[in-house]
Scaffold this motif. Sequence first.
Motif, PDB file in Angstrom:
ATOM      1  N   LYS A 265       0.721  -1.318  -0.251  1.00  0.00           N
ATOM      2  CA  LYS A 265      -0.310  -0.193   0.039  1.00  0.00           C
ATOM      3  C   LYS A 265       1.174   1.103  -0.143  1.00  0.00           C
ATOM      4  CE  LYS A 265      -4.200  -1.913   2.031  1.00  0.00           C
ATOM      5  NZ  LYS A 265      -5.298  -2.164   3.245  1.00  0.00           N
ATOM      6  N   LEU A 266       2.332   0.997  -0.236  1.00  0.00           N
ATOM      7  CA  LEU A 266       3.100   2.373  -0.096  1.00  0.00           C
ATOM      8  C   LEU A 266       2.892   2.449  -1.247  1.00  0.00           C
ATOM      9  CD1 LEU A 266       6.506   0.679   1.597  1.00  0.00           C
ATOM     10  CD2 LEU A 266       4.751   2.146   2.486  1.00  0.00           C
ATOM     11  N   HIS A 267       2.983   4.356  -0.997  1.00  0.00           N
ATOM     12  CA  HIS A 267       2.741   5.193  -2.463  1.00  0.00           C
ATOM     13  C   HIS A 267       3.927   5.177  -3.212  1.00  0.00           C
ATOM     14  CE1 HIS A 267      -1.619   7.164  -1.517  1.00  0.00           C
ATOM     15  NE2 HIS A 267      -1.228   6.623  -0.653  1.00  0.00           N
ATOM     16  N   THR A 268       4.038   5.440  -4.394  1.00  0.00           N
ATOM     17  CA  THR A 268       4.979   5.259  -4.850  1.00  0.00           C
ATOM     18  C   THR A 268       4.801   6.381  -6.418  1.00  0.00           C
ATOM     19  OG1 THR A 268       4.623   3.526  -6.786  1.00  0.00           O
ATOM     20  CG2 THR A 268       5.957   2.981  -5.228  1.00  0.00           C
ATOM     21  N   PHE A 269       5.990   6.687  -7.253  1.00  0.00           N
ATOM     22  CA  PHE A 269       5.735   7.489  -8.717  1.00  0.00           C
ATOM     23  C   PHE A 269       6.636   7.622  -8.877  1.00  0.00           C
ATOM     24  CE2 PHE A 269       6.050  11.452 -10.756  1.00  0.00           C
ATOM     25  CZ  PHE A 269       4.896  11.446 -11.233  1.00  0.00           C
ATOM     26  N   HIS A 270       6.185   7.013 -10.699  1.00  0.00           N
ATOM     27  CA  HIS A 270       7.730   6.924 -11.323  1.00  0.00           C
ATOM     28  C   HIS A 270       7.634   8.058 -12.165  1.00  0.00           C
ATOM     29  CE1 HIS A 270       7.698   2.436 -10.660  1.00  0.00           C
ATOM     30  NE2 HIS A 270       6.677   2.862  -9.738  1.00  0.00           N
ATOM     31  N   LEU A 276       3.435   5.381 -17.306  1.00  0.00           N
ATOM     32  CA  LEU A 276       2.623   4.855 -18.256  1.00  0.00           C
ATOM     33  C   LEU A 276       1.763   3.385 -18.024  1.00  0.00           C
ATOM     34  CD1 LEU A 276       4.397   4.443 -21.194  1.00  0.00           C
ATOM     35  CD2 LEU A 276       3.703   6.692 -20.345  1.00  0.00           C
ATOM     36  N   LEU A 277       2.343   2.943 -17.040  1.00  0.00           N
ATOM     37  CA  LEU A 277       1.269   1.892 -16.562  1.00  0.00           C
ATOM     38  C   LEU A 277       0.053   2.530 -14.474  1.00  0.00           C
ATOM     39  CD1 LEU A 277       3.841  -0.929 -16.629  1.00  0.00           C
ATOM     40  CD2 LEU A 277       2.258  -0.858 -17.816  1.00  0.00           C
ATOM     41  N   GLY A 278       0.523   3.448 -14.743  1.00  0.00           N
ATOM     42  CA  GLY A 278      -0.053   3.906 -14.182  1.00  0.00           C
ATOM     43  C   GLY A 278       0.534   4.116 -12.048  1.00  0.00           C
ATOM     44  N   HIS A 279       1.727   3.941 -12.135  1.00  0.00           N
ATOM     45  CA  HIS A 279       2.452   4.250 -10.879  1.00  0.00           C
ATOM     46  C   HIS A 279       2.274   2.673  -9.565  1.00  0.00           C
ATOM     47  CE1 HIS A 279       3.733   8.390 -11.901  1.00  0.00           C
ATOM     48  NE2 HIS A 279       2.226   8.826 -11.800  1.00  0.00           N
ATOM     49  N   PRO A 280       2.302   1.623 -10.862  1.00  0.00           N
ATOM     50  CA  PRO A 280       2.528   0.623 -10.298  1.00  0.00           C
ATOM     51  C   PRO A 280       3.529   0.785  -8.307  1.00  0.00           C
ATOM     52  CG  PRO A 280       3.916  -0.186 -11.949  1.00  0.00           C
ATOM     53  CD  PRO A 280       3.563   1.952 -12.247  1.00  0.00           C
ATOM     54  N   PRO A 281       2.746   0.212  -7.810  1.00  0.00           N
ATOM     55  CA  PRO A 281       3.531  -0.023  -6.151  1.00  0.00           C
ATOM     56  C   PRO A 281       4.747  -0.528  -5.911  1.00  0.00           C
ATOM     57  CG  PRO A 281       1.408  -1.292  -6.523  1.00  0.00           C
ATOM     58  CD  PRO A 281       1.616  -1.236  -7.740  1.00  0.00           C
TER      59      PRO A 281
END
Length: 906
Positions: A265-270, A276-281
């Motif tokens: 559930k940690l938030h990630t940012f790419h 393009l995959l919606g910031h996968p975790p």
Amino acid sequence: MNHYLLEVEPFYPDLVINVGKVTIGELNRKQLQKNQRTQEKDKVKQAACALLNSGGGVILVKMANEKNQSEMGLDLEQALRDLIQSPELHAFFETVQQKSCFYIFVKSWTSDTSSTLKPPICSLSSSLYCRSGTSTLCMDSRQAFNFLKTKKMNVERSPINEGFPPTNIPRNEHLISVFQRNRFEFGEVLPFPESELAEFKQFSTKRIQEYLKEIIPGYVSAFANSRGGYLFVGVEDKSRKVQGCAKENVDLNSLEYKIENVISKLHTFHFCSLRLLGHPPINHQFFEKKIAEVHKDGNLYGYLCMIKVKPFCCVVFSEAPSSWVVKEKQVCCLTTEEWVDKMVDTGPDLAEDFNNQLDLSQKPPSCRPVYSRKGLDHKKALQKALFPVSSGPLQYTPKSLWKELCSEHKGLKELINMEMQPICQGILILSRSWAVDLSLPEEQGVICDALLIAQNSYPILYTILGEKGKEMQFDRTHTAFTLKQKLVNKGGYPRKLCIMTKTFYLGSEGNAELLAGSNSSIDYPESYKLADDQQMEDLLQSLVIVLLGFRSFLSDELGCEVLNLLTHQQYEILSKNLYKTRELFVHGLPGSGKTIMAIKIMKKIRNVFHCETKNILYICENQPLRDFISHKNICEAVTRKTFMKYDFKDIQHIIIDEAQNFRTEDGEWYDKAKNITWRKRDDPGILWIFLDYFQTTHMYYSGLPAPSDQNSREKLYTVVRNADPIANYLQEKIEEVKKNPPPSIPSGSLAMLGEAIWAQGVSGKIKFRNFMSLEQVVTCVAEKCRVFFKNGYSPKHIAVLLSKSEVVDEYKEKLRRAMRRRSSSQMDEESNVLVQIKDALHVTDNCIVLDSIRRFSGLERTIVFGINPQPNERAVTNNLLLCLASRAKKHLYILTNRQRPQSKKP
């Protein structure tokens, strides 16, 4: 920090957030319980953060103690200092007590103050952790800003747009061997201390799952954002002894699930292509968990939790950042994606062709880039032309409107002059409706509005009513509120700002009455007054951006909001009183912005006449331009042929574009348009017609009334679209059309525009080439396209235009084959993505447009190839070349071949 449901107060000309009851004063606050003191402080910080990020405003505090208090209390003051990361509290906050209310006045956040670089937005917490020695630290917003900039830069420098791939943690044999073990003895001492790569935590006496949920996010974020590392839960940090968690206190399966669940559930940012995959975790590629047994006296005692975290490719948050804004008068927390985008948004680089109108290093958080094309007036020049500041007495502008209003309304002149008596220096900007000027619906019963910008005065918005309305005070504050918000968030005004309001009723006999409650009910500090000429000019330059700024077509092309400025000419035409200018012919040179004007006037019509999309009709000759306008969702859009087929019973107002190429083969379109807009003889609709006789590309009667019968006319002669070489070519063609006009153009009409003004300073290219065959032509186009693609352009920048629509299919197939022919070396260097080639109906798609010059009329692209631009009628050859060249913004190639393709007969 807890999140609170804060209310935005209505009926104020500013953002006012009510935080409820708060204890004010140092002595009073010391007497509070710690929990209550923290809750009150957090509410004030959340409200302050939201206002800093939303253009500034006021925090309304209901005092829990009603004794006179001049200061908030040291803990509240320190909380606000921490928020702005500066000891200079008065740079952003001032306080005033009024009766039982305590007001905290908040200036908009700006990125840069003095020599200290600040991040683009204010945040309560970044939720970004990093390792520093044996400590795990939450980055403050300035540290987070630098961290994110570095991460983004690393991706941009990567040739394949990837972040750093997962790497191993710096090798440490002791750490590796311990992590690989499945069993430990109770009290065993681990062979390494805490370090940047290792963290020891004991199990708390709290519930185990709650404890893991509390500690894991911060440590995983810190290791992932640093060089990686290991978290050992069940080890005493100083002695390094294994303690574990007693098996009686934990369920093994639920323990494993909880660790997995918390990390997932940690938030990630790419920044990399994974975005393009919606910031996968974060996933098992980046972390590994292990639960080992702990034995005591030969028996199973409990468990030791170990988590190995690799360096992450981009960014890992412990939770969503805590940063607040006001949206639609609701206090909202930014999402992780919104927060990162605002932190790293530098705006597009358009320096080559445009002048930046705003200093983005000091912009408020919501302010977007504003540009004017090189060679056009800067906001300073526009401000001096439209709203000049002089050392003399107060000026009224526009003077023509002032004279009209005074002649129409008895007592108005005396009322305004009396109100202005105390003002020594400044400017009073009159308008029939400031609401409409701000793209709001026109308010009923308003005679006029007047905005006072004066030295040693607050800005004041005056409203003169011809009738009293129950809802008028709300409308007044809403207009002033919108003006203040736009001056900061669109115009980029960086100083303290408020807009006061005053509303008068002016009777038919000239008797004036100040309406009760029309004055602003909050007493702002003296620092909110305009102190000198420089502050007045700065505010008026922000006003220029508010009034003349429009959403550029570049916004869609770049994928971000970009504003351009209208020219002085365009603004003067759009400022016309629509009640007095029901019909207007706007003659504009190629590239003078006629379609932009058409879009702007339709938006104004909606607000002035309170009508819907279905009541406004846009008519043009070509389907591609029709579809382009239709996608704006501001009107009904049809071609001339469709217009002549139906009745359009709901239509009240009509805008006609590219009218010089209309024909009467299906009937007299002008008579029909006039009959529709004049259905209500006592209240006719709007009929504005945009045309350019120079771009007439046929020999038929257009259906336009003779120039002598075009009683109301305006001219657009400042050309703003094309690069210098293309503009020079356009000038040559205009002169040739003037010397040899086709018979279809009315006599004397070409002299209407007088001398053209050509914006200079944009580099570009125009090339003419002849070929022996069609194959050579399309090969040249394909090769040039590949070069442009290598230099950062994409298919959406390119149009290939032909003189005849009958040969479009043949050229399309030949060009498609030419684009596919690549050498093996090119296949290695370039992406093997098939470039799409479509007609002008798909002008908004990322494709090369291939269509006829006539069907592309009214549209534009950066790069244009014109192939065999020879019309059937030689008399309009120069007109067709003029139309072709005006479609190209930067690069124009005119290509001809001796072997012409045969037209396919239907």
